[in-house]
Design an enzyme around this catalytic site. Structure first.
Site, PDB file in Angstrom:
ATOM      1  N   ASN A 353      44.219  43.270  37.365  1.00 12.39           N
ATOM      2  CA  ASN A 353      43.364  42.388  36.579  1.00 12.39           C
ATOM      3  C   ASN A 353      43.844  42.358  35.129  1.00 12.39           C
ATOM      4  O   ASN A 353      43.240  42.931  34.231  1.00 12.39           O
ATOM      5  CB  ASN A 353      41.903  42.847  36.664  1.00 12.39           C
ATOM      6  CG  ASN A 353      40.941  41.843  36.079  1.00 12.39           C
ATOM      7  OD1 ASN A 353      40.450  42.002  34.974  1.00 12.39           O
ATOM      8  ND2 ASN A 353      40.671  40.783  36.826  1.00 12.39           N
ATOM      9  N   GLY A 396      38.431  44.374  34.808  1.00 16.81           N
ATOM     10  CA  GLY A 396      39.452  44.705  33.825  1.00 16.81           C
ATOM     11  C   GLY A 396      39.501  43.710  32.678  1.00 16.81           C
ATOM     12  O   GLY A 396      38.556  42.942  32.456  1.00 16.81           O
ATOM     13  N   ARG A 398      41.006  40.856  32.167  1.00 15.01           N
ATOM     14  CA  ARG A 398      40.753  39.439  32.461  1.00 15.01           C
ATOM     15  C   ARG A 398      39.276  39.207  32.720  1.00 15.01           C
ATOM     16  O   ARG A 398      38.700  38.232  32.243  1.00 15.01           O
ATOM     17  CB  ARG A 398      41.579  38.963  33.658  1.00 15.01           C
ATOM     18  CG  ARG A 398      41.472  37.438  33.855  1.00 15.01           C
ATOM     19  CD  ARG A 398      42.270  36.921  35.043  1.00 15.01           C
ATOM     20  NE  ARG A 398      42.362  35.467  35.029  1.00 15.01           N
ATOM     21  CZ  ARG A 398      41.450  34.640  35.527  1.00 15.01           C
ATOM     22  NH1 ARG A 398      40.355  35.118  36.090  1.00 15.01           N
ATOM     23  NH2 ARG A 398      41.623  33.330  35.472  1.00 15.01           N
ATOM     24  N   CYS A 399      38.639  40.095  33.466  1.00 14.13           N
ATOM     25  CA  CYS A 399      37.207  39.951  33.752  1.00 14.13           C
ATOM     26  C   CYS A 399      36.373  39.936  32.477  1.00 14.13           C
ATOM     27  O   CYS A 399      35.347  39.262  32.408  1.00 14.13           O
ATOM     28  CB  CYS A 399      36.722  41.096  34.640  1.00 14.13           C
ATOM     29  SG  CYS A 399      37.310  41.048  36.343  1.00 14.13           S
ATOM     30  N   MET A 400      36.818  40.691  31.469  1.00 11.59           N
ATOM     31  CA  MET A 400      36.022  40.847  30.249  1.00 11.59           C
ATOM     32  C   MET A 400      36.267  39.755  29.220  1.00 11.59           C
ATOM     33  O   MET A 400      35.763  39.844  28.099  1.00 11.59           O
ATOM     34  CB  MET A 400      36.312  42.214  29.621  1.00 11.59           C
ATOM     35  CG  MET A 400      35.842  43.386  30.463  1.00 11.59           C
ATOM     36  SD  MET A 400      35.965  44.961  29.602  1.00 11.59           S
ATOM     37  CE  MET A 400      37.732  45.071  29.322  1.00 11.59           C
TER      38      MET A 400
END
Length: 408
Positions: A353, A396, A398-400
């Site tokens: 991620n 990770g 990218r998710c945040m």
């Protein structure tokens, strides 16, 4: 354009984050499963880690804006909107009784500062905060004084999921779980009412639609191709509806939607947990999806029928499919180097991620040492951030992050 995202790798200029707040303090062992966490993060350390993430982005020329700030600005700019927002928020929070609707509205509306109000809605409201006379209500008497009247939203620091930036518009998501679906209210109000965004953002999907879709499943391959995961959290019907909106009812340049059919597991909850682009010709991938992944090409119907799309299963390798649309030879870099144990461990800790902030420069968790070394050996610039507490929410870099503007 206030939204401009036509790639996963072009230089990132502006990004939306949410700094973890007191919502994490309202996680308990009994509510972890319901609130989609595997453990309870230590808030102070999670905030330090997140602050370092934001610092890395700023050091690399990225403007960082925060969800809580934009929402507070939206309420500041629009007289009367605060009351409308609160009534809708309370309704969507599952409050059905007239008594509690009034009590909660009065309690929240008494918070004068709009940012403080926004943070409180994210944090949740405990029954004991309301100072209610519980002596004349059977519900109140049996509930005790530590019941959450409004649940917290601890997943909000994963700003990738409530909506997705696509081209010059947004996909406003109907999320998989009741817990997370309330998160989309903030972006919906911002894009429809904030002075910088109102009237300047095209909506390709609305949060009121019946089928689930989440931002972690949406990847911008280029200005013509959009990839979407069919996953634990995104349904095929949502992808079909989105494709029809993009093809027939928008100004989007997208001509093809690629649907990636993933195994429905917690570990593979979104496409970006197993597959992200990190350079013009490079992708990280979890080896566990290779050999089982099915990819479907979705395009306009041959007779341009607005109720139909053309769907074809791509009978080819993932590399060849990507090369067809990117026009370059593609290299898939395996999480954990393909080692079964390392790959499973580091993918669980979001080794795949990655957030690409410009071609070949990526932000990753420092804990995924094997995968990070492989990426460095491939010539990539790897910017490592701490994530021991943040990763407990299973997401990770990218998710945040939700890119708002990338260079073309």
């Amino acid at each position: 354009m206030v939204i401009n995202v036509k790639s996963e790798i072009k230089p990132l200029k502006k990004v939306l984050l949410h700094r973890p707040g007191r919502e994490l303090l309202n996680l308990t062992p009994d509510t972890l499963e319901e609130l989609l966490f595997d453990d309870i993060p230590f808030l102070e350390e999670a905030q330090k880690e997140h602050d370092r993430f934001a610092e890395i982005l700023r050091e690399n020329g990225v403007e960082v804006v925060y969800l809580e700030d934009l929402m507070a600005e939206t309420l500041d700019q629009n007289e009367g909107l605060r009351e409308t927002f609160l009534r809708q928020f309370i309704e969507e929070g599952g409050i059905s009784t007239k008594k509690y609707k009034k009590i909660l509205f009065d309690y929240l509306n008494a918070i004068e500062d709009n940012k403080e109000l926004v943070l409180k809605t994210m944090e949740g409201v405990n029954l004991k905060e309301l100072n209610i006379d519980q002596t004349n209500s059977l519900v109140d008497l049996v509930s005790g004084s530590s019941v959450m009247v409004l649940d917290p939203m601890p997943n909000l620091y994963f700003t990738r999921d409530p909506f997705a930036s696509v081209g010059n518009g947004v996909v406003m998501n109907k999320m998989y779980s009741k817990t997370r679906n309330r998160e989309t209210i903030y972006a919906d109000y911002i894009f429809k009412n904030h002075k910088d965004y109102k009237g300047n953002v095209e909506f390709f999907y609305e949060r009121t639609n019946p089928s689930h879709i989440e931002g972690g499943d949406v990847l911008n391959i280029n200005d013509k191709v959009l990839a979407i995961g069919i996953s634990q959290r995104t349904e095929p019907d949502a992808i079909s509806a989105l494709a029809k909106n993009v093809f027939y009812h928008s100004d989007s340049e997208i001509e093809t939607v690629l649907a990636f059919d993933l195994p429905e597991t917690r570990a593979f909850m979104h496409l970006d947990t197993v597959f992200t682009q990190i350079d013009y010709d490079k992708f990280t991938v979890h080896p566990g999806i290779l050999g089982t992944l099915r990819v479907f090409e979705i395009t306009r119907s041959k007779d341009n029928d607005e109720d139909e799309v053309n769907i074809v299963e791509m009978e080819d390798t993932l590399e060849n499919i990507l090369e067809k649309y990117l026009g370059v030879d593609v290299e898939l870099i395996l999480c954990g180097g393909g080692d079964e144990i390392v790959a499973a461990r580091e993918q669980w800790n979001d080794g795949s991620n990655t957030l690409c902030i410009k071609p070949g420069t990526i932000v990753v968790y420092e804990r995924n040492t094997v995968t990070n070394k492989i990426l460095k050996d491939k010539g990539l610039t790897v910017l490592e951030m701490p994530g021991a507490e943040l990763v407990r929410g299973r997401g990770g870099p990218r998710c945040m992050s939700m890119p708002l503007v990338r260079e073309d």
